[in-house]
Design an enzyme around this catalytic site. Structure first.
Site, PDB file in Angstrom:
ATOM      1  N   ARG A  93      57.223  98.028   9.219  1.00 56.62           N
ATOM      2  CA  ARG A  93      57.586  97.803  10.622  1.00 56.62           C
ATOM      3  C   ARG A  93      59.077  98.015  10.858  1.00 56.62           C
ATOM      4  NH1 ARG A  93      55.334  91.978  11.674  1.00 56.62           N
ATOM      5  NH2 ARG A  93      55.700  91.813   9.429  1.00 56.62           N
TER       6      ARG A  93
ATOM      7  N   ASP B 257      58.025  83.147  15.250  1.00 55.52           N
ATOM      8  CA  ASP B 257      57.286  84.065  16.113  1.00 55.52           C
ATOM      9  C   ASP B 257      55.849  83.590  16.314  1.00 55.52           C
ATOM     10  OD1 ASP B 257      58.944  87.078  16.074  1.00 55.52           O
ATOM     11  OD2 ASP B 257      59.553  85.462  14.746  1.00 55.52           O
TER      12      ASP B 257
ATOM     13  N   ASN C 264      50.983  84.271   6.369  1.00 48.15           N
ATOM     14  CA  ASN C 264      52.199  84.078   5.576  1.00 48.15           C
ATOM     15  C   ASN C 264      52.784  82.670   5.736  1.00 48.15           C
ATOM     16  OD1 ASN C 264      52.998  84.778   8.256  1.00 48.15           O
ATOM     17  ND2 ASN C 264      55.048  85.274   7.513  1.00 48.15           N
TER      18      ASN C 264
ATOM     19  N   LYS D 267      59.041  81.180   2.152  1.00 49.37           N
ATOM     20  CA  LYS D 267      58.861  80.111   3.139  1.00 49.37           C
ATOM     21  C   LYS D 267      58.552  78.790   2.434  1.00 49.37           C
ATOM     22  CE  LYS D 267      57.558  82.442   7.412  1.00 49.37           C
ATOM     23  NZ  LYS D 267      56.630  82.431   8.548  1.00 49.37           N
TER      24      LYS D 267
ATOM     25  N   SER E 164      61.440  81.676   9.081  1.00 46.91           N
ATOM     26  CA  SER E 164      60.769  82.790   9.749  1.00 46.91           C
ATOM     27  C   SER E 164      60.797  84.064   8.935  1.00 46.91           C
ATOM     28  CB  SER E 164      61.462  83.038  11.105  1.00 46.91           C
ATOM     29  OG  SER E 164      60.935  84.177  11.741  1.00 46.91           O
ATOM     30  N   GLY E 165      59.690  84.784   8.999  1.00 50.76           N
ATOM     31  CA  GLY E 165      59.660  86.145   8.487  1.00 50.76           C
ATOM     32  C   GLY E 165      60.269  87.119   9.472  1.00 50.76           C
TER      33      GLY E 165
ATOM     34  N   ASP F   1      57.356  77.837  11.792  1.00 54.11           N
ATOM     35  CA  ASP F   1      57.468  79.277  11.909  1.00 54.11           C
ATOM     36  C   ASP F   1      58.076  79.574  13.288  1.00 54.11           C
ATOM     37  OD1 ASP F   1      56.869  82.110  11.471  1.00 54.11           O
ATOM     38  OD2 ASP F   1      55.223  81.801  12.898  1.00 54.11           O
TER      39      ASP F   1
END
Length: 280
Positions: free
Chosen positions: A124, A81, A239, A213, A168-169, A79
């Protein structure tokens, strides 16, 4: 099993106490601040004792099969972040709009698994509508930092023959730069829509959520001709759990409790290169 103990300082006395608690046959240093406790008879009850003792001593620990090597794996997937990097990029972008508290609260709820990721991302990103796209470069230049041990971990993985995947999300603006900067093999993330130099509050194309993912790890492993059990997957939020679930070794890094509880290894104190003593 071997029990690996490691911390930010070389507390050999604490390591010796915990090794005795585990009934280890012997204890060997495997790094400046890491120890391998050999021939430990694993049980859930013992793990619970070791969990508590290590937390009190500010040590990370992992039970691993003796003889396992980093080169047994073919892929390390991360991931971005709060895992490969120390920030949540979307929170820092929102700070440019004066909206960091609102966005950060949604981020935290999503990472704890309280809000479905797709919904949280849409909410967001919508708050970013109208922000000048130059804010993305400012976040990269002024706020983005690699997590401790990231470069050491990646260098060791590459030396051992592993390919690297950043999934990554977050956003392609940042994963593209991470790929070039760190020499990563694969990246996959969401693309923010920009029109006339402004963020529209939308993303382009599909959403990289928990299911995507997992599919990405599976796709890359298939492309490499390896089973997903030959992958190491690192993450911090809810997630990430699905992609961590198909891995041969799942690593929770500075993670939420729900993630730590389900991961094979939790690194709460040491850096990302804390996976390396597991194979020493």
């Amino acid at each position: 099993m071997n029990l690996i103990l490691q911390g930010l300082s070389a507390d050999s006395a604490a390591a010796s106490r915990i090794a005795a608690l585990a009934g280890a046959a012997r204890v060997l240093p495997v790094g400046a601040n890491a120890y391998r406790c050999e021939q430990v008879q694993y049980s859930d009850a013992l793990k619970a004792e070791i969990d508590a003792a290590c937390l009190a001593a500010r040590l990370d620990h992992a039970f691993v099969e003796a003889g396992r090597k980093l080169s047994d794996f073919g892929l390390v997937a991360m991931d971005m972040d709060s895992t490969l990097i120390t920030i949540e990029c979307i929170d820092e972008i929102a700070d440019m709009q004066g909206l960091k508290p609102q966005v950060a609260a949604i981020t935290e709820a999503a990472m704890r698994g309280e809000i479905e990721f797709r919904e949280s991302l849409a909410r967001r990103v919508a708050l970013l509508q109208g922000l000048d796209a130059s804010a993305l470069q400012r976040v990269y230049d002024e706020r983005l930092r690699l997590s401790p041990g990231a470069e050491n971990m990646l260098a060791a993985a590459k030396t051992a023959g592993l390919k690297t995947l950043l999934v990554s999300g977050g956003f392609t603006f940042f994963t593209d730069r991470m790929k070039e900067r760190l020499g990563l093999d694969f990246t996959h993330a969401n693309q923010l829509e920009v029109v006339d130099g402004k963020l529209t509050g939308k993303v382009v194309g599909g959403i990289v959520d928990a299911d995507e993912k997992q599919r990405t790890v599976e796709r890359v492993c298939a492309q490499l001709g390896i089973d997903t059990r030959k992958s190491i997957v690192m993450g911090d939020g809810a997630n990430d759990l699905k992609m961590m679930g198909v891995a041969g070794l799942s690593v929770a890094f500075r993670a939420k409790p729900v993630v730590r509880a389900q991961a094979d290894v939790a690194l709460n104190f040491v850096g990302l290169d804390g996976i390396l003593p597991l194979f020493a």
